[in-house]
Scaffold this active site. Structure first.
Site, PDB file in Angstrom:
ATOM      1  N   GLU B  58       0.814  -1.218   0.000  1.00  0.00           N
ATOM      2  CA  GLU B  58       0.000   0.000   0.000  1.00  0.00           C
ATOM      3  C   GLU B  58       0.846   1.266   0.000  1.00  0.00           C
ATOM      4  O   GLU B  58       0.452   2.288  -0.560  1.00  0.00           O
ATOM      5  CB  GLU B  58      -0.955   0.016   1.195  1.00  0.00           C
ATOM      6  CG  GLU B  58      -2.123  -0.948   1.053  1.00  0.00           C
ATOM      7  CD  GLU B  58      -1.801  -2.353   1.556  1.00  0.00           C
ATOM      8  OE1 GLU B  58      -0.635  -2.601   1.927  1.00  0.00           O
ATOM      9  OE2 GLU B  58      -2.721  -3.196   1.576  1.00  0.00           O
ATOM     10  N   PHE B 120     -11.352  -8.435  12.991  1.00  0.00           N
ATOM     11  CA  PHE B 120     -10.248  -8.804  12.101  1.00  0.00           C
ATOM     12  C   PHE B 120      -9.927  -7.642  11.147  1.00  0.00           C
ATOM     13  O   PHE B 120     -10.824  -7.085  10.527  1.00  0.00           O
ATOM     14  CB  PHE B 120     -10.610 -10.055  11.291  1.00  0.00           C
ATOM     15  CG  PHE B 120      -9.543 -10.430  10.305  1.00  0.00           C
ATOM     16  CD1 PHE B 120      -8.275 -10.811  10.739  1.00  0.00           C
ATOM     17  CD2 PHE B 120      -9.781 -10.369   8.943  1.00  0.00           C
ATOM     18  CE1 PHE B 120      -7.279 -11.136   9.830  1.00  0.00           C
ATOM     19  CE2 PHE B 120      -8.795 -10.702   8.033  1.00  0.00           C
ATOM     20  CZ  PHE B 120      -7.540 -11.085   8.476  1.00  0.00           C
ATOM     21  N   GLN B 121      -8.664  -7.294  11.049  1.00  0.00           N
ATOM     22  CA  GLN B 121      -8.181  -6.186  10.228  1.00  0.00           C
ATOM     23  C   GLN B 121      -8.884  -4.875  10.567  1.00  0.00           C
ATOM     24  O   GLN B 121      -9.118  -4.032   9.701  1.00  0.00           O
ATOM     25  CB  GLN B 121      -8.299  -6.512   8.732  1.00  0.00           C
ATOM     26  CG  GLN B 121      -7.311  -7.605   8.323  1.00  0.00           C
ATOM     27  CD  GLN B 121      -7.144  -7.746   6.823  1.00  0.00           C
ATOM     28  OE1 GLN B 121      -8.060  -7.498   6.055  1.00  0.00           O
ATOM     29  NE2 GLN B 121      -5.952  -8.182   6.410  1.00  0.00           N
ATOM     30  N   LYS B 170     -17.595  -1.601   5.523  1.00  0.00           N
ATOM     31  CA  LYS B 170     -18.047  -2.526   4.490  1.00  0.00           C
ATOM     32  C   LYS B 170     -19.571  -2.537   4.342  1.00  0.00           C
ATOM     33  O   LYS B 170     -20.087  -2.628   3.227  1.00  0.00           O
ATOM     34  CB  LYS B 170     -17.539  -3.926   4.816  1.00  0.00           C
ATOM     35  CG  LYS B 170     -17.623  -4.878   3.634  1.00  0.00           C
ATOM     36  CD  LYS B 170     -16.892  -6.182   3.904  1.00  0.00           C
ATOM     37  CE  LYS B 170     -16.973  -7.097   2.687  1.00  0.00           C
ATOM     38  NZ  LYS B 170     -16.278  -8.373   2.922  1.00  0.00           N
ATOM     39  N   MET B 486      24.165   9.409   2.976  1.00  0.00           N
ATOM     40  CA  MET B 486      23.995  10.615   3.784  1.00  0.00           C
ATOM     41  C   MET B 486      24.199  10.300   5.265  1.00  0.00           C
ATOM     42  O   MET B 486      24.773  11.105   6.006  1.00  0.00           O
ATOM     43  CB  MET B 486      22.607  11.222   3.540  1.00  0.00           C
ATOM     44  CG  MET B 486      22.454  12.635   4.057  1.00  0.00           C
ATOM     45  SD  MET B 486      23.636  13.792   3.314  1.00  0.00           S
ATOM     46  CE  MET B 486      22.670  14.532   2.005  1.00  0.00           C
TER      47      MET B 486
END
Lengths: 180, 591
Positions: B58, B120-121, B170, B486
């Protein structure tokens, strides 16, 4: 420069701090208070006092009163940062208006007997605090005023058997006919 | 009851999401499916107006959307699932907030009745993303969805642009409700960004510019964000006033690098002439930049003798770090238009010949010089060759974060805005590769190059697979020195050359890796190989991983050291030899 090795410039600024009271008119929607508080914690600003309640239910407007401390530049930043939040309508610096009234309500529980009990009542009367609960060994006083008056009252109650204090935080409004 | 079955505005929440994307002119979105966004993916499957680019993580979707937005001026859109999908978006959202990139992220959420149940999630997406978005929404009622989606696009694009997130449970995606097309009343009445600058302050500014003896124009990403008109007006202002101009990292390209008044980038790794001009100027006109700590150096010694004018669309950017004399709140193009009009009517080009002579002396220090080397490719040389060989082509450059990023800013000349995509504020390693994907999606036939470092590129290298799947011929030009360059440079200069964990022992073979991903791998190890390999990279119409082996211990100069002011820059000839010698003593061999 005697600063430790760092990729950042570690400089403290030493402008004197000021205390300001801000009135913030916001859309009363989920998360709006979290946004305001998150701004203060995220950017390291101080919150000395915070009061919030819906003030116009028809328009879903809430008014948040924040007392904060910082340098003049930080205070200005706080106002700009608040003002650019999407659900914020207006930010007014009540301290800068110069004619605001600030009030706070506190409930003060004192436990004691004999002379202490009499003295507590006498001081409460002098401070125009009301008794809103009493038992044979305790009082709950309700006192309204600016924060320093309440601080003073609480200090006086301490040797007389202060048990606990609940304070609302500061609410503020300007004098005169104009609204914010 | 009325019969709503034939009302075309009756639809599911999932359909509304896709419909809103179409209504806002979105042609491409970047995303990754998962349980809580399946209804939206089902809608995407059944239409052809919005093309979905499937990423591998993502974070890649977020940076791709950023690259897309930065190179087009349109909002970038990302679609992710709940829980880990949303938390993986936190880095790109923060990146976009810091760099003012318009990003619309739509995230799935567990059904409303499960919110707060540790389902869940599930995660508190709006809570987690509140400090890293310009605004965000959790939609609990399908009938609010259209309004929220339209407002999200408006908030992302208007005022100071930034990322927004809409969290859609959802059950709301499945529920049917009424959609409406975008309309004005969709926006909070409390949100009113100011575009037009205060006329009296603009007049005051013109008077200050006209009487300036040692002026400088200092611009930033705000010019680019304002749109092409702002860059056009800026160029006109420079022409009309004859003033020198410098820019932050984010603003490169707004004024052409080949322009006669260009001083180069300013700040920590800016040019000597840009920083000295800033330090010694008497009037500073700052447009769309924010006096960031990489720019100012030591704040109490920042440009001590100048009057400062600051034009910015965000009032909170003004007087944040540096106190200015004239604050003008407004959109860059809008204010520049008014400023030019007043200047042309009331002022003459001031005589600043003596100032330009002084600047010429600073330029003569040649602060970007480096030792030439016939045996080892120097990173500066590699970027110069890349620039020369892509000159005149339709090129977009993205970068990762580190030394290579600074060298790209110093040695690649940008002639136009929207051609340079880099993570400035947040400094996100791993930004450049997915950003290049986003740019290439928007500009299929252009040459899109990610100037990368070997460490940064490994943070999002999985997106090569995305490039291959979607036939996006991005070029990943890796300046490979086997170090986090760096970090190593700072350790060398500031931590007694104790190179704690900045050396990568087990570097992958990028050419073999390219082969594994099904793209093209190229390598250059000697200066003599470089041009031919770059030409091959340009001519290949497939994604390329280019392993450019460069000097391992080269440092990025010039540099303003910690706690120093603009006029205390460390120039390359003052810094490198002795210090790098101690690094060699540490036993790290050159590649």
């Amino acid at each position: 420069m005697n600063q430790p090795a760092s990729a950042y410039f570690l400089e403290e600024r030493h402008d004197p701090n000021e205390t300001h009271t801000l009135s913030v008119l916001v859309q009363n929607e989920p998360g709006v208070l979290a946004r305001v508080i998150g701004l203060f914690s995220g950017r390291g600003y101080n919150i000395d006092s915070l009061t919030v309640s819906e003030t116009e239910s028809q328009k879903h407007l809430s008014r948040i009163t924040i007392v904060t401390t910082g340098t003049p530049m930080v205070i200005q930043q706080i106002k700009h940062q608040l003002d650019r939040m999407i659900p914020v309508y207006r930010v007014v610096d009540m301290t800068l208006t110069g004619n605001s009234i600030e009030r706070e309500l506190a409930m003060v529980k004192v436990r004691g007997a004999g002379d202490h009990r009499v003295e507590a009542l006498r001081l409460a009367d002098a401070f125009r605090a009301r008794v809103i609960d009493a038992t044979t060994e305790s009082f709950v006083f309700e006192i309204t005023g600016n924060s320093s008056k309440i601080n003073q009252f609480i200090d006086l109650m301490r040797p007389l058997g202060l048990v606990e204090v609940s304070r609302t935080g500061v609410a503020a409004i300007t004098r005169g006919p104009e609204g914010m | 009851m009325t019969d709503k079955s034939h009302d075309p505005n009756q639809m599911t929440g999932a359909a509304m999401v896709v419909r809103a994307l179409i209504d806002h002119g979105v042609e491409h979105i970047f995303g990754y499916p998962g349980g809580a966004v399946l209804p939206i993916y089902d809608e995407i499957f059944q239409q052809s107006e919005v093309e979905h680019i499937l990423v591998r993580h993502e974070q890649g979707a977020g940076h791709a959307a950023e690259g897309y937005a930065r190179s087009t001026g349109k909002p970038g859109v990302a679609l992710v699932t709940s829980g880990p999908g949303a938390t993986n978006m936190v880095t790109p959202l923060t990146d976009a907030l810091m760099d003012s990139i318009p990003l619309v992220c739509i995230s799935g959420q567990v059904p409303t009745h499960l919110i707060g149940n540790d389902a869940f999630q599930e995660c508190d997406t709006v809570g987690i993303t509140r400090p890293c978005t310009k605004h965000n929404w959790l939609v609990r009622d399908v009938n609010d969805l259209a309004k929220v989606l339209h407002e999200a696009f408006y908030v992302a694009m208007s005022g100071r642009p930034g990322p927004v997130l809409v969290d859609v449970p959802k059950d709301v995606q499945f529920a049917t409700g009424t959609y409406h097309p975008p309309r004005k009343s969709d926006v909070h009445v409390s949100y009113t960004p100011r575009l037009k600058g205060d006329a009296s302050l603009i007049r005051k500014t013109v008077a200050m510019l006209a009487s300036a003896k040692r002026p400088v124009i200092y611009t930033g990403g705000g010019i680019v964000n304002s749109g092409p008109e702002a860059s056009k007006l800026l160029r006109e202002l420079v022409e009309v006033t004859g003033f020198p101009i410098t820019s932050t990292l984010m603003g490169l390209g707004a004024y052409p690098a080949s322009g006669p008044n260009w001083l180069g980038m300013l700040g920590m790794h800016g040019t000597y002439e840009a920083n000295m001009t800033m330090h010694d100027c008497d009037v500073m006109l700052c447009i769309g930049a924010r006096f960031d700590d990489r720019i100012t150096g030591r704040v109490d010694a920042f440009s001590p003798g100048s009057k400062k004018i600051h034009i910015d669309i965000d009032p909170s950017s003004i007087n944040k770090n540096i106190r200015v004399d004239v604050p003008i709140i407004g959109d860059a193009a809008n204010v520049l238009g008014d400023l030019l009009q007043v200047f042309k009517a009331e002022a003459k080009k001031p005589d600043i010949k003596a100032w330009w002579q002084q600047i010429a002396q600073w330029r003569a220090r040649n602060s970007l010089s480096y030792r030439k080397n016939n045996d080892i490719i120097l990173p500066q040389h590699a970027i110069q060759r890349l620039f020369d060989l892509t000159r005149g082509k339709d090129t977009y450059i993205t970068t990762e974060v580190g030394q290579h990023q600074m060298w790209a800013a110093q040695f690649y000349g940008f002639e136009e805005p929207h051609r340079w995509m880099t993570s400035g504020g947040l400094g996100t390693m791993g930004y450049g590769l997915p950003a290049a994907i986003g740019v290439q999606v928007a500009h299929r036939d252009s040459l899109v190059i990610d100037i990368a470092g070997d460490a940064s590129v490994q943070m999002t290298i999985q997106e090569m697979s995305t490039a291959v799947q979607h036939e996006l011929p991005i070029k990943i030009f890796i300046l490979n020195n086997q170090y986090m360059g760096m970090v190593r440079q700072w350790q060398q200069l500031l931590h007694g050359n104790r190179l704690s964990h900045s050396y990568t022992e087990a570097m992958p073979d990028f050419v073999k890796l390219a082969d594994a991903y099904g793209c093209v791998g190229l390598r250059a190890t000697k200066p003599g190989d470089l041009d031919g390999a770059i030409r091959e990279m340009i001519s290949v119409r497939r994604p390329v991983l280019f392993d450019c082996r460069v000097a391992a211990l080269e440092n990025c100069f010039p540099m303003i050291p910690s706690g120093k002011a603009h006029n205390e820059m460390l120039l390359p000839e003052e810094a490198t030899d002795e210090i790098t010698a101690t690094a060699f003593a540490g036993g790290k061999a050159l590649v």
